[in-house]
Write a protein that holds these residues in place. Structure first.
Motif, PDB file in Angstrom:
ATOM      1  N   ASN A  14       0.541  -4.345  -9.943  1.00 10.24           N
ATOM      2  CA  ASN A  14       1.587  -4.038 -10.912  1.00 10.24           C
ATOM      3  C   ASN A  14       2.384  -5.303 -11.264  1.00 10.24           C
ATOM      4  O   ASN A  14       3.192  -5.798 -10.475  1.00 10.24           O
ATOM      5  N   ALA A  45      -0.859   5.886 -11.179  1.00  7.18           N
ATOM      6  CA  ALA A  45       0.059   4.902 -10.599  1.00  7.18           C
ATOM      7  C   ALA A  45       0.241   3.723 -11.565  1.00  7.18           C
ATOM      8  O   ALA A  45       1.351   3.206 -11.733  1.00  7.18           O
ATOM      9  N   ILE A  94       5.451   5.959  -5.553  1.00  4.15           N
ATOM     10  CA  ILE A  94       4.778   6.054  -6.852  1.00  4.15           C
ATOM     11  C   ILE A  94       3.911   7.320  -6.893  1.00  4.15           C
ATOM     12  O   ILE A  94       3.831   8.005  -7.915  1.00  4.15           O
ATOM     13  N   GLN A  95       3.306   7.633  -5.756  1.00  2.00           N
ATOM     14  CA  GLN A  95       2.559   8.903  -5.668  1.00  2.00           C
ATOM     15  C   GLN A  95       3.495  10.090  -5.884  1.00  2.00           C
ATOM     16  O   GLN A  95       3.123  11.091  -6.489  1.00  2.00           O
ATOM     17  N   GLY A 135       0.851  -1.190   0.000  1.00  2.81           N
ATOM     18  CA  GLY A 135       0.000   0.000   0.000  1.00  2.81           C
ATOM     19  C   GLY A 135       0.878   1.228   0.000  1.00  2.81           C
ATOM     20  O   GLY A 135       1.938   1.230  -0.636  1.00  2.81           O
ATOM     21  N   THR A 136       0.455   2.253   0.714  1.00  3.84           N
ATOM     22  CA  THR A 136       1.255   3.469   0.868  1.00  3.84           C
ATOM     23  C   THR A 136       2.642   3.087   1.382  1.00  3.84           C
ATOM     24  O   THR A 136       3.664   3.532   0.885  1.00  3.84           O
ATOM     25  N   ALA A 195       3.781   5.123  -1.742  1.00  2.00           N
ATOM     26  CA  ALA A 195       3.953   6.578  -1.618  1.00  2.00           C
ATOM     27  C   ALA A 195       5.028   7.087  -2.578  1.00  2.00           C
ATOM     28  O   ALA A 195       4.965   8.234  -3.032  1.00  2.00           O
ATOM     29  N   GLY A 222      -2.788  -2.268  -3.052  1.00  2.02           N
ATOM     30  CA  GLY A 222      -2.942  -1.539  -4.321  1.00  2.02           C
ATOM     31  C   GLY A 222      -1.840  -1.801  -5.335  1.00  2.02           C
ATOM     32  O   GLY A 222      -2.115  -2.086  -6.507  1.00  2.02           O
ATOM     33  N   ALA A 223      -0.570  -1.736  -4.900  1.00  2.00           N
ATOM     34  CA  ALA A 223       0.525  -1.853  -5.862  1.00  2.00           C
ATOM     35  C   ALA A 223       0.800  -3.302  -6.272  1.00  2.00           C
ATOM     36  O   ALA A 223       1.588  -3.539  -7.198  1.00  2.00           O
ATOM     37  N   SER A 257       2.956   3.534 -14.306  1.00  2.00           N
ATOM     38  CA  SER A 257       4.352   3.209 -13.967  1.00  2.00           C
ATOM     39  C   SER A 257       4.762   1.872 -14.584  1.00  2.00           C
ATOM     40  O   SER A 257       5.913   1.672 -14.962  1.00  2.00           O
TER      41      SER A 257
END
Ligand code: ADP
Length: 501
Positions: A412, A323, A310-311, A263-264, A308, A408-409, A326
């Motif tokens: 990818n 995001a 990536i943010q 996540g973050t 974060a 979330g990530a 990427s």
């Protein structure tokens, strides 16, 4: 009885998910939670808003299916951990706002406790690094600073709970004042070996034992919802802190199995079985859950800056619009062209523990372009994860055979493949990335026989994709060596730990 209802009280939202017997998400409802920052470094939530929001999303999720409360076999709870609530036993009214885990107001007390030599005791008994993050000093603060609280607590009129306890107490109309072992292990008041509240810590912090919840297994019927809530009593039958619930939802039942939530930040947990493993590298030892008459332990570590970063590419550098973009950019180049990004924006955690480290980009040459920088930033998530996993393997004396991922990530594909390559072990991404809520549902469902056993529960959450390692050892070693050199460059940049240049 078609559903298990999972109530997921996170830091930023209240959610309800209804799962059916096959583990499918049948209905969801979500409501954001107001964040309050009354002073610099302070973070609060309104406990009544938490309770009302949970009731709202529960009703909404049910309404969306068109099913009635009789279709719900049990309720399971998962929650932001450590957040501290104190309320009046008679009226049910909180005596002050919830002090959220992120809140730093008790950092001075922690400094004092460290000076008094509590650091080692806390590590030995609670498995934790003595810090303001955990509930103990927050509870002390409330008793010290809310007018009349200490006296009321001494008279047995106040109750303490983390968010799981608060929700279960309200759901059962005040009949059950309990916390599950996984949540208890984050209070910094609980002895994870004896499974009892630590009398010496309670005495030092002047906390009356009468206000503490009973610590109980993560899967058992704690009580029934009072009839006015759903019109019929529903068993409240499972609870676990969010990270432990995710470990359970990912089916990490055997020692050496681990999950990473991207996540973050990243949250990594490794199941270490029936034995607590003490960390020598600043990881924490935590109760994973109490189930089937026993308890299991986990090692936990985190990466401060993951998604974060990536943010940052998107919002500060403007190198990407979303995001997800990427991944496209990273795939346009074969490597990072010798460039490394160490996103140590707030210092470095395990296993480096260097608060003065700062973000660093090394290896720039004239040919490094946008795609190389984006790729290097994505790769940094995997390098940092490898660093924490390495520390876990050393502390646990276990070799990681595979890594289960969510958050979330984890969407990818480039990042997941690179992670597998760097670890030289497969990365498994499940079909249902709602691991946290699914774990809470599992704990409740097992308690009421909705699922016969853990294996039947886990079989419902099949792996959607396996990323198998495909990088040769020479390349992997060279890349890891480069990362370690980059980390060296990032260390000790700030001249004081407040980050002044
Ligand atoms: P949290 O629960 O911490 O808010 P989430 O699990 O919702 O985090 O994940 C969001 C984070 O993941 C963000 O920091 C975002 O930058 C990152 N992210 C989301 N999708 C991708 C993606 N496809 N590739 C890389 N990072 C992503």
């Amino acid at each position: 009885m078609q559903y298990i209802m999972a109530l997921d009280q996170g830091t930023t939202s209240s959610r309800c998910i209804l799962f059916d017997r096959r583990g499918r998400v049948c209905s969801t409802a979500q409501k954001p939670l107001r964040q309050s920052f009354p002073r610099p470094g302070w973070v609060e939530h309104d406990p009544m808003e938490i309770w009302a929001a949970q009731m709202g999303v529960a009703q909404e999720a049910l309404l969306k299916t068109g099913a009635g409360p009789e279709s719900v076999a049990a309720i399971g709870i998962t929650n932001q951990r450590e957040t501290t609530i104190v309320w009046d036993r008679e009226t049910g009214r909180p005596v002050c706002p919830a002090i959220v885990w992120q809140c730093r107001r008790t950092a001075p007390l922690c400094q004092q406790l460290l000076k008094e030599g509590w650091g080692e005791k806390v590590r030995k008994r609670c498995g934790l690094v003595l810090d303001a993050y955990f509930s103990a000093t927050k509870l002390h603060w409330i008793l010290e600073n809310v007018p009349g609280a200490r006296e009321k607590a001494r008279r047995g009129e106040l109750l303490f709970g983390t968010v799981d306890t608060w929700l279960i107490w309200n759901l059962t109309g005040g009949a059950a004042h309990v916390t599950d072992y996984s949540n208890a292990s984050r209070t910094m008041l609980f002895d994870i070996h004896t499974l009892k509240w630590d009398a010496e810590l309670l005495e030092r912090l002047d906390i009356p034992a009468s206000m503490l919840p009973q610590a109980v297994p993560s899967s058992q019927i704690y009580g029934y919802t009072k009839p006015s809530i759903f019109g019929r009593p529903i068993p409240v039958a499972g609870a676990a802190g969010d990270q432990q619930a995710a470990l359970f939802g990912q089916g990490c039942f055997r020692p050496g199995m681990a999950k990473n939530t991207y996540g973050t930040g990243c949250f990594l947990l490794m199941n270490t079985g029936a034995q607590p493993k003490e960390s020598r590298q600043g990881l924490v030892t935590t109760l994973a859950w109490g189930l089937d008459g026993g308890v299991e332990y986990a090692l936990e570590g985190s990466v401060f800056v993951a998604g974060a970063a990536i943010q940052w590419l998107r919002d500060e550098l403007g190198l990407i619009d979303t995001a997800a973009q990427s991944e496209e950019l990273a795939a346009q180049v074969e490597d990072t062209n010798g460039c490394y990004v160490v996103p140590a924006f707030t210092g470095l955690g395990a296993p480096w523990w260097n608060p003065k480290a700062r973000g660093t980009v090394v290896g720039l040459t004239r040919g490094v372009n946008r795609a190389h920088l984006v790729r290097a930033t994505l790769e940094s998530l995997a390098y940092q994860t490898c660093d924490v996993l390495g520390a876990m393997e050393r502390d646990a004396g276990l070799a990681l055979s595979q890594l289960r991922v969510d958050g979330g990530a984890s969407a990818n594909g480039f990042l997941m493949q690179f992670q597998a390559d760097l670890m030289d072990a497969p990365v498994l991404r499940p079909a249902c990335i709602e691991s946290t809520a699914y774990g809470a549902a599992g704990l409740a469902g097992l308690a009421v026989g909705f699922w016969p056993d853990r294996e039947a529960f886990a079989a419902n959450n099949p792996v959607e994709r396996v990323f198998r390692p495909a990088m040769g050892p020479a390349r992997r070693e060279a890349m890891l060596r480069g990362w370690r050199r980059a980390v060296e460059r990032a260390r000790d940049w700030a001249e004081d730990s407040e980050g002044n240049p």
